[in-house]
Design a protein around this motif. Sequence first.
Motif, short mmCIF file in Angstrom:
data_model
loop_
_atom_site.label_atom_id
_atom_site.label_comp_id
_atom_site.label_asym_id
_atom_site.label_seq_id
_atom_site.Cartn_x
_atom_site.Cartn_y
_atom_site.Cartn_z
N LEU A 1 8.04 -8.00 -10.78
CA LEU A 1 9.09 -7.43 -9.92
C LEU A 1 10.44 -8.11 -10.21
O LEU A 1 11.43 -7.45 -10.53
CB LEU A 1 8.68 -7.62 -8.46
N VAL B 1 1.80 -2.96 -3.10
CA VAL B 1 1.84 -4.30 -2.52
C VAL B 1 1.03 -4.34 -1.22
O VAL B 1 1.12 -3.43 -0.39
CB VAL B 1 3.31 -4.73 -2.21
N SER C 1 14.47 -2.36 -1.11
CA SER C 1 13.11 -1.88 -1.33
C SER C 1 12.81 -0.75 -0.34
O SER C 1 13.06 -0.89 0.86
CB SER C 1 12.10 -3.02 -1.14
N VAL D 1 11.71 -0.90 -5.79
CA VAL D 1 12.74 -1.92 -5.57
C VAL D 1 13.87 -1.70 -6.57
O VAL D 1 13.61 -1.58 -7.77
CB VAL D 1 12.17 -3.35 -5.72
N HIS E 1 11.77 -13.03 1.86
CA HIS E 1 10.88 -11.87 1.87
C HIS E 1 9.41 -12.27 1.74
O HIS E 1 8.50 -11.54 2.14
CB HIS E 1 11.27 -10.86 0.79
N TYR E 2 9.18 -13.49 1.23
CA TYR E 2 7.79 -13.91 1.09
C TYR E 2 7.12 -14.16 2.43
O TYR E 2 5.92 -14.44 2.49
CB TYR E 2 7.65 -15.10 0.14
N ILE F 1 13.87 -6.40 -11.85
CA ILE F 1 15.10 -6.12 -11.08
C ILE F 1 16.26 -7.00 -11.53
O ILE F 1 17.41 -6.58 -11.47
CB ILE F 1 14.87 -6.20 -9.55
N THR G 1 17.77 -7.24 0.51
CA THR G 1 17.81 -8.70 0.40
C THR G 1 19.08 -9.12 -0.34
O THR G 1 19.72 -8.31 -1.01
CB THR G 1 16.61 -9.29 -0.38
N ARG H 1 9.65 1.72 0.82
CA ARG H 1 8.19 1.78 0.69
C ARG H 1 7.65 3.06 1.30
O ARG H 1 8.08 3.46 2.38
CB ARG H 1 7.56 0.58 1.39
N ARG I 1 4.18 -12.19 2.30
CA ARG I 1 3.27 -12.30 1.15
C ARG I 1 1.82 -12.53 1.61
O ARG I 1 1.53 -13.46 2.35
CB ARG I 1 3.70 -13.45 0.24
N PHE J 1 4.61 -10.28 -8.57
CA PHE J 1 5.97 -10.59 -8.13
C PHE J 1 6.84 -11.09 -9.28
O PHE J 1 8.05 -10.88 -9.29
CB PHE J 1 5.94 -11.59 -6.97
C1 LIG Z 1 14.02 -6.14 -2.19
C2 LIG Z 1 12.76 -6.99 -2.24
C3 LIG Z 1 11.66 -6.63 -1.49
C4 LIG Z 1 10.49 -7.39 -1.51
N1 LIG Z 1 9.44 -6.98 -0.74
C5 LIG Z 1 8.33 -7.76 -0.68
C6 LIG Z 1 7.26 -7.41 0.18
O1 LIG Z 1 7.27 -6.39 0.87
N2 LIG Z 1 6.19 -8.24 0.22
C7 LIG Z 1 6.11 -9.38 -0.54
O2 LIG Z 1 5.11 -10.10 -0.44
N3 LIG Z 1 7.11 -9.72 -1.38
C8 LIG Z 1 8.22 -8.94 -1.46
N4 LIG Z 1 9.23 -9.30 -2.30
C9 LIG Z 1 9.02 -10.44 -3.21
C10 LIG Z 1 9.29 -11.80 -2.56
O3 LIG Z 1 10.65 -12.09 -2.70
C11 LIG Z 1 8.46 -12.91 -3.24
O4 LIG Z 1 8.74 -12.98 -4.61
C12 LIG Z 1 6.93 -12.71 -3.08
O5 LIG Z 1 6.58 -12.54 -1.73
C13 LIG Z 1 6.10 -13.84 -3.65
O6 LIG Z 1 6.51 -15.07 -3.14
P1 LIG Z 1 6.94 -16.21 -4.14
O7 LIG Z 1 7.80 -15.56 -5.20
O8 LIG Z 1 7.71 -17.19 -3.32
O9 LIG Z 1 5.69 -16.80 -4.65
C14 LIG Z 1 10.42 -8.55 -2.32
C15 LIG Z 1 11.53 -8.91 -3.09
C16 LIG Z 1 12.68 -8.13 -3.07
C17 LIG Z 1 13.86 -8.54 -3.91
#
Ligand SMILES: Cc1cc2nc3c(=O)[nH]c(=O)nc-3n(C[C@H](O)[C@H](O)[C@H](O)COP(=O)(O)O)c2cc1C
Length: 163
Positions: free
Chosen positions: A92, A106, A136, A122, A76-77, A96, A47, A138, A80, A89
């Motif tokens: 997370l 997750v 990321s 990540v 990436h959301y 990072i 990302t 997995r 979600r 999150f």
């Molecule tokens: C490299 C990277 C990978 C991510 N992978 C996922 C994922 O597989 N599933 C997920 O729901 N959020 C993932 N996220 C987090 C989302 O960016 C996001 O924070 C999360 O889905 C919650 O949504 P919100 O922060 O808008 O509430 C990842 C973030 C990063 C930086």
Amino acid sequence: MQDMRSTDVLNPYKEQQISYYDKSTRKVLISDREVPFPEGKLIVSRTDLEGIITHANQSFVEMSAYSEQEIIHAPHYILRHPDMPRAAFKDLWDTIRCKKKWHGYVKNLRKDGAYYWVYATVIPNIRAGKIVGYTSVRRKPSRLKVRECTQLYAQMLKEEQNQ
Ligand SMILES: Cc1cc2nc3c(=O)[nH]c(=O)nc-3n(C[C@H](O)[C@H](O)[C@H](O)COP(=O)(O)O)c2cc1C
């Protein structure tokens, strides 16, 4: 982000409205069907600094059930799942952004409403001392950890809803 469409989702499903960190909202359709993590595969995505997907490997695209065009440049959301607590999150992103590695379990939501569990690592991509994006990777999670996290996340979600 577009609402999920009933024509993409297998019956039976339930509908839920999710609101994201950037204040956008989306209707998601959730079925209770789990798709097992593919044996011997790694699911990889990269990302930018805001969590917009810039790269996804073949396994990522297949497991998400979206096309590559739908995934690239999406936040990436898009994956979600409403069963995931916000605190996971937050942890997370807090980790990072400090240039540290984050590990965690997750539950992800597919385009067809089914879900899949991953164990994610990540990492920030650092060039000349500056974060330029995130990666990321997995792996298949152990069933014991999936069971533990199912209970833990349900508890965390309940506490978040009572706040
Ligand atoms: C490299 C990277 C990978 C991510 N992978 C996922 C994922 O597989 N599933 C997920 O729901 N959020 C993932 N996220 C987090 C989302 O960016 C996001 O924070 C999360 O889905 C919650 O949504 P919100 O922060 O808008 O509430 C990842 C973030 C990063 C930086």
